[in-house]
Design a protein around this motif. Structure first.
Motif, short mmCIF file in Angstrom:
data_model
loop_
_atom_site.label_atom_id
_atom_site.label_comp_id
_atom_site.label_asym_id
_atom_site.label_seq_id
_atom_site.Cartn_x
_atom_site.Cartn_y
_atom_site.Cartn_z
N PRO A 98 0.74 -1.23 0.12
CA PRO A 98 -0.01 0.14 0.09
C PRO A 98 0.74 1.25 -0.21
O PRO A 98 1.99 1.26 0.54
N ALA A 99 0.38 2.31 -0.61
CA ALA A 99 1.13 3.55 -0.76
C ALA A 99 1.79 4.28 0.35
O ALA A 99 2.82 4.45 0.47
N ARG A 100 1.07 3.94 1.70
CA ARG A 100 1.54 4.73 2.81
C ARG A 100 2.74 3.75 3.40
O ARG A 100 3.13 4.38 4.32
N HIS A 101 2.94 3.00 2.83
CA HIS A 101 4.22 1.82 3.32
C HIS A 101 5.28 1.76 2.21
O HIS A 101 6.25 1.00 2.30
N ARG A 102 5.29 2.81 1.42
CA ARG A 102 6.22 2.73 0.14
C ARG A 102 7.50 3.58 0.57
O ARG A 102 8.78 3.33 0.06
N VAL A 103 7.66 4.62 1.38
CA VAL A 103 8.39 5.63 1.79
C VAL A 103 9.34 5.18 3.04
O VAL A 103 10.37 5.09 3.04
N LEU A 104 8.52 5.10 4.12
CA LEU A 104 9.25 5.12 5.46
C LEU A 104 10.13 4.15 5.74
O LEU A 104 10.96 4.15 6.04
N PRO A 105 9.52 2.76 5.29
CA PRO A 105 10.39 1.61 5.48
C PRO A 105 11.66 1.67 4.74
O PRO A 105 12.85 1.44 5.12
N ALA A 106 11.69 2.29 3.44
CA ALA A 106 12.86 2.57 2.59
C ALA A 106 13.82 3.38 3.14
O ALA A 106 15.15 3.24 3.55
N ARG A 107 13.23 4.41 3.72
CA ARG A 107 14.11 5.38 4.41
C ARG A 107 14.66 4.89 5.80
O ARG A 107 15.94 5.35 6.02
N LEU A 108 14.01 4.21 6.38
CA LEU A 108 14.40 3.64 7.42
C LEU A 108 15.80 2.64 7.38
O LEU A 108 16.70 2.49 7.92
N ASN A 109 15.61 1.92 6.26
CA ASN A 109 16.55 0.84 5.71
C ASN A 109 17.76 1.76 5.32
O ASN A 109 18.94 1.42 5.88
N ALA A 110 17.59 2.84 4.88
CA ALA A 110 18.68 3.88 4.40
C ALA A 110 19.47 4.28 5.84
O ALA A 110 20.50 4.38 5.68
N LEU A 111 18.53 4.85 6.70
CA LEU A 111 19.04 5.32 7.89
C LEU A 111 19.97 4.09 8.71
O LEU A 111 20.96 4.67 9.09
N SER A 112 19.50 3.10 8.48
CA SER A 112 20.20 2.07 9.21
C SER A 112 21.40 1.69 8.46
O SER A 112 22.60 1.45 9.21
N ALA A 113 21.65 1.68 7.07
CA ALA A 113 22.84 1.72 6.58
C ALA A 113 23.72 2.96 7.00
O ALA A 113 24.95 2.41 7.07
N ALA A 114 23.18 4.09 6.83
CA ALA A 114 24.09 5.04 7.27
C ALA A 114 24.54 4.86 8.60
O ALA A 114 25.75 5.19 9.05
N GLY A 115 23.60 4.41 9.47
CA GLY A 115 24.23 3.95 10.96
C GLY A 115 25.51 3.02 10.73
O GLY A 115 26.45 2.92 11.53
N GLY A 116 25.36 2.18 9.88
CA GLY A 116 26.30 0.92 9.83
C GLY A 116 27.37 1.39 9.32
O GLY A 116 28.61 1.17 9.77
#
Length: 176
Positions: A98-116
């Protein structure tokens, strides 16, 4: 196929491994892996090459963990729903979420990768603030991502894959 799906496939995550990984014990025994890996890498300053031993053991546990525990009796727990949501998210290239789940999870994965990356910098050059900050960012972003995956499951309750997992003998909790 998404990058995350390719990574999961490269780790041999088949239907049976995913079913076992939905066990809350599997989820919570994976959470300390990153902090323990960081500690093991940092310990090279104290114990030299012996630090490789806990790193190898932790990497082995990372692979064994999703296969170690039995499938849960039900999927009522937050942890089980997070794993189901992760499976749905990984397949978003074939079946859109669903549309409301397309952006934040991707950003959280990117944030996790940046933290890594910050964690790697801190561990590589033994910079405590970078290692700790990177570890916290990576870990908290991953946990927030998992929480979002429980919302994804709630919004995709009628998805045929979820119904198939239910038919396989694991009960999916009611919405809400």
């Amino acid at each position: 196929m998404t990058l995350e799906a390719r990574i999961a496939r490269s780790h041999g995550m088949d239907d049976e491994a995913w079913a076992r990984h939905a066990n809350p014990w599997s989820v919570w025994t994976r959470v300390p892996i990153l902090p323990l890996l960081a500690l093991a890498a940092w310990s090279r300053d104290w114990i030299g090459w012996w630090a490789v031993v806990p790193v190898v053991l932790l990497l082995a546990w990372t692979w064994i963990n999703p296969r170690f525990f039995p499938p849960p009796a039900s999927l009522d727990s937050w942890e089980s729903r997070a794993v189901l949501g992760e499976r749905l998210w990984l397949a978003r290239g074939e079946v859109p979420v669903p549309a409301r789940h397309r952006v934040l999870p991707a950003r959280l994965n990117a944030l996790s990768a940046a933290g890594g990356l910050l964690l790697l910098y801190g561990l590589g050059w033994l910079v405590p603030w970078a290692a700790l900050t990177g570890l916290l960012v990576a870990l908290l972003a991953k946990l927030w991502f998992l929480d979002r995956m429980t919302w994804l499951v709630a919004d995709m309750r009628d998805d045929p894959r979820l119904l198939a997992w239910q038919a396989a003998g694991t009960r999916i909790p009611p919405a809400g």
